[in-house]
Design a protein around this motif. Sequence first.
Motif, PDB file in Angstrom:
ATOM      1  N   ASN A  19      -1.358  12.365   3.131  1.00  0.00           N
ATOM      2  CA  ASN A  19      -2.564  11.856   3.759  1.00  0.00           C
ATOM      3  C   ASN A  19      -2.302  11.670   5.257  1.00  0.00           C
ATOM      4  OD1 ASN A  19      -4.803  10.307   4.591  1.00  0.00           O
ATOM      5  ND2 ASN A  19      -3.889   8.411   3.805  1.00  0.00           N
ATOM      6  N   ARG A  20      -3.040  12.359   6.085  1.00  0.00           N
ATOM      7  CA  ARG A  20      -2.846  12.236   7.526  1.00  0.00           C
ATOM      8  C   ARG A  20      -4.009  11.527   8.215  1.00  0.00           C
ATOM      9  NH1 ARG A  20       2.246  12.157   7.038  1.00  0.00           N
ATOM     10  NH2 ARG A  20       3.383  14.129   7.238  1.00  0.00           N
ATOM     11  N   ASP A  21      -4.793  10.799   7.437  1.00  0.00           N
ATOM     12  CA  ASP A  21      -5.874  10.013   8.013  1.00  0.00           C
ATOM     13  C   ASP A  21      -5.304   8.650   8.416  1.00  0.00           C
ATOM     14  OD1 ASP A  21      -8.216   8.914   8.821  1.00  0.00           O
ATOM     15  OD2 ASP A  21      -9.296   9.221   6.942  1.00  0.00           O
ATOM     16  N   PHE A  22      -4.468   8.665   9.443  1.00  0.00           N
ATOM     17  CA  PHE A  22      -3.756   7.462   9.855  1.00  0.00           C
ATOM     18  C   PHE A  22      -4.703   6.354  10.309  1.00  0.00           C
ATOM     19  CE2 PHE A  22      -0.751  10.962  11.255  1.00  0.00           C
ATOM     20  CZ  PHE A  22       0.084  10.858  10.145  1.00  0.00           C
ATOM     21  N   LYS A  23      -5.819   6.729  10.901  1.00  0.00           N
ATOM     22  CA  LYS A  23      -6.695   5.733  11.518  1.00  0.00           C
ATOM     23  C   LYS A  23      -7.265   4.756  10.495  1.00  0.00           C
ATOM     24  CE  LYS A  23      -8.089   8.495  15.529  1.00  0.00           C
ATOM     25  NZ  LYS A  23      -9.230   9.108  16.267  1.00  0.00           N
ATOM     26  N   ARG A  24      -7.580   5.240   9.292  1.00  0.00           N
ATOM     27  CA  ARG A  24      -8.175   4.352   8.288  1.00  0.00           C
ATOM     28  C   ARG A  24      -7.161   3.302   7.825  1.00  0.00           C
ATOM     29  NH1 ARG A  24     -11.050   8.037   3.861  1.00  0.00           N
ATOM     30  NH2 ARG A  24     -11.802   6.012   3.124  1.00  0.00           N
TER      31      ARG A  24
ATOM     32  N   THR B   3      -4.836   0.714  -9.580  1.00  0.00           N
ATOM     33  CA  THR B   3      -4.782   1.216  -8.199  1.00  0.00           C
ATOM     34  C   THR B   3      -4.657   2.728  -8.079  1.00  0.00           C
ATOM     35  OG1 THR B   3      -2.384   0.878  -8.222  1.00  0.00           O
ATOM     36  CG2 THR B   3      -3.750  -0.903  -7.317  1.00  0.00           C
ATOM     37  N   PHE B   4      -4.349   3.447  -9.150  1.00  0.00           N
ATOM     38  CA  PHE B   4      -4.103   4.891  -9.058  1.00  0.00           C
ATOM     39  C   PHE B   4      -4.714   5.593 -10.267  1.00  0.00           C
ATOM     40  CE2 PHE B   4      -1.704   8.597 -10.364  1.00  0.00           C
ATOM     41  CZ  PHE B   4      -1.593   9.325  -9.191  1.00  0.00           C
ATOM     42  N   PRO B   5      -5.401   6.730 -10.059  1.00  0.00           N
ATOM     43  CA  PRO B   5      -5.729   7.417  -8.805  1.00  0.00           C
ATOM     44  C   PRO B   5      -6.974   6.816  -8.149  1.00  0.00           C
ATOM     45  CG  PRO B   5      -6.473   8.726 -10.665  1.00  0.00           C
ATOM     46  CD  PRO B   5      -5.783   7.531 -11.254  1.00  0.00           C
TER      47      PRO B   5
ATOM     48  N   LEU C  12      -8.165  -3.481  -2.776  1.00  0.00           N
ATOM     49  CA  LEU C  12      -9.080  -3.196  -1.673  1.00  0.00           C
ATOM     50  C   LEU C  12      -9.644  -1.785  -1.757  1.00  0.00           C
ATOM     51  CD1 LEU C  12      -7.164  -4.945   1.261  1.00  0.00           C
ATOM     52  CD2 LEU C  12      -8.803  -5.912  -0.370  1.00  0.00           C
ATOM     53  N   GLU C  13     -10.425  -1.425  -0.762  1.00  0.00           N
ATOM     54  CA  GLU C  13     -11.166  -0.163  -0.780  1.00  0.00           C
ATOM     55  C   GLU C  13     -10.256   1.027  -0.528  1.00  0.00           C
ATOM     56  OE1 GLU C  13     -11.236  -1.447   3.567  1.00  0.00           O
ATOM     57  OE2 GLU C  13     -11.299  -2.426   1.588  1.00  0.00           O
ATOM     58  N   ASN C  14     -10.756   2.185  -0.897  1.00  0.00           N
ATOM     59  CA  ASN C  14     -10.052   3.450  -0.684  1.00  0.00           C
ATOM     60  C   ASN C  14     -10.055   3.795   0.812  1.00  0.00           C
ATOM     61  OD1 ASN C  14      -9.074   6.063  -0.687  1.00  0.00           O
ATOM     62  ND2 ASN C  14     -10.412   6.787  -2.322  1.00  0.00           N
ATOM     63  N   VAL C  15      -8.868   4.024   1.373  1.00  0.00           N
ATOM     64  CA  VAL C  15      -8.783   4.403   2.787  1.00  0.00           C
ATOM     65  C   VAL C  15      -8.064   5.746   2.957  1.00  0.00           C
ATOM     66  CG1 VAL C  15      -8.960   2.078   3.729  1.00  0.00           C
ATOM     67  CG2 VAL C  15      -6.717   2.962   3.079  1.00  0.00           C
ATOM     68  N   GLY C  16      -8.198   6.611   1.932  1.00  0.00           N
ATOM     69  CA  GLY C  16      -7.704   7.973   2.064  1.00  0.00           C
ATOM     70  C   GLY C  16      -6.468   8.319   1.277  1.00  0.00           C
TER      71      GLY C  16
ATOM     72  N   PHE D 146       0.827  -1.203   0.000  1.00  0.00           N
ATOM     73  CA  PHE D 146       0.000   0.000   0.000  1.00  0.00           C
ATOM     74  C   PHE D 146       0.863   1.254   0.000  1.00  0.00           C
ATOM     75  CE2 PHE D 146      -3.144   2.698   2.659  1.00  0.00           C
ATOM     76  CZ  PHE D 146      -3.694   3.252   1.509  1.00  0.00           C
ATOM     77  N   ASN D 147       0.652   2.103  -1.000  1.00  0.00           N
ATOM     78  CA  ASN D 147       1.228   3.446  -1.023  1.00  0.00           C
ATOM     79  C   ASN D 147       0.263   4.355  -0.272  1.00  0.00           C
ATOM     80  OD1 ASN D 147       1.838   6.167  -1.746  1.00  0.00           O
ATOM     81  ND2 ASN D 147       2.871   5.476  -3.598  1.00  0.00           N
ATOM     82  N   VAL D 148       0.676   4.826   0.908  1.00  0.00           N
ATOM     83  CA  VAL D 148      -0.257   5.515   1.807  1.00  0.00           C
ATOM     84  C   VAL D 148      -0.511   6.965   1.420  1.00  0.00           C
ATOM     85  CG1 VAL D 148       0.411   4.047   3.738  1.00  0.00           C
ATOM     86  CG2 VAL D 148       1.569   6.257   3.412  1.00  0.00           C
ATOM     87  N   TYR D 149       0.331   7.542   0.533  1.00  0.00           N
ATOM     88  CA  TYR D 149       0.311   8.962   0.153  1.00  0.00           C
ATOM     89  C   TYR D 149       0.760   9.805   1.340  1.00  0.00           C
ATOM     90  CZ  TYR D 149      -1.339  13.497  -1.620  1.00  0.00           C
ATOM     91  OH  TYR D 149      -1.416  14.802  -2.021  1.00  0.00           O
TER      92      TYR D 149
END
Length: 356
Positions: free
Chosen positions: A114-119, A273-275, A302-306, A108-111
Amino acid sequence: MRIALIVLRVVAAALVLATLSSTIESNQWWVRIWDFPRVQLLVALVIVGLLAAWRDRAFGRWLAAGCLLAAGWQMWRIYPYTPVARAEVAIGAHADIPADRCFSLLSFNVYQDNRDFKRTAALIDRVDPDILLLMETDLPWTQAMAPQLARYPHRLLAPTDNTYGMILATRLPMTGGRTEIIAEPDTPSMHGTLTAGLPFRLIALHPRPPHPGQDTEERDAEIAIAARRAARERLPVLAIGDFNDVAWSHTSQLFKRIGGYLDPRIGRGPFATFPADYPFLRWPLDHIFITPEFAVRSMAVLENVGSDHLPVHAELCITPGNTGNAAPEAVTREDRRDTQEVLDDYAVDTREEAQD
């Protein structure tokens, strides 16, 4: 009406020129970017060609013919990544393989921004992969994932703030784990020997993409060097990561043949997978390549998590027996020549940069 016809002609010509540009053998970024949107160009060529044949009485037949030829070329390039092509990896239960030879992975490339760490943390908790690869991880990402990473006895951490940080964590036994700069400064890759009943080599890559001011010598060299290493390996090899290159590009196909890899996506779909936020514009940048000793139980996006990428999850097994996979494509003399040319171009580029 006249303005509409002019626009139609310009668009048709631009689409054909974009297709022609993608056939040029060059490392220039403005050439190599046309490897990426082949599916989108194919759809646009068909639509514009039909409109030209219908609405443009003066040049419609010529524009339609040009669009048809260009669409045929695009289709030829992406055809292996359609469900109508023949699969080269058998995906199934493989119930006869002992459980200790099977494992799961999440790439997973988290970006970085992206600061939505919880997802992402929730995704890791739910999937609970045996091998976890995270990319674009800076220090805040590394710190935020600490509770998840603590569950893995083997970890490689390379946080950077340049969008090329990387984390590799696994609960499988690992020896020789290391972070390495293969081709471009501040662009780490990760390597190690893991064991799932039987030992195998893992290669994790995240080279830089082509963009204005960034051609592809370094990216292509990193991919080529990794392929050569895989070819020399006596162990099975698993290569994963965001290659910043599409599956159907010449570089990715060269990597596949030189390394003796198989691609589970062939005959099934691109697994784009991108974008993440734009389904109709997505490209397959995040890869899982395997040598024939691996059996694949499942593989999914898998699903988009931010992030701007989607995560890739797979369940694999390693076996010395029959996996039902096809044999890797044979390496040709042209493949070896092209690989050497990639490395020669990289050497020249490196010398020129050192002189500057």
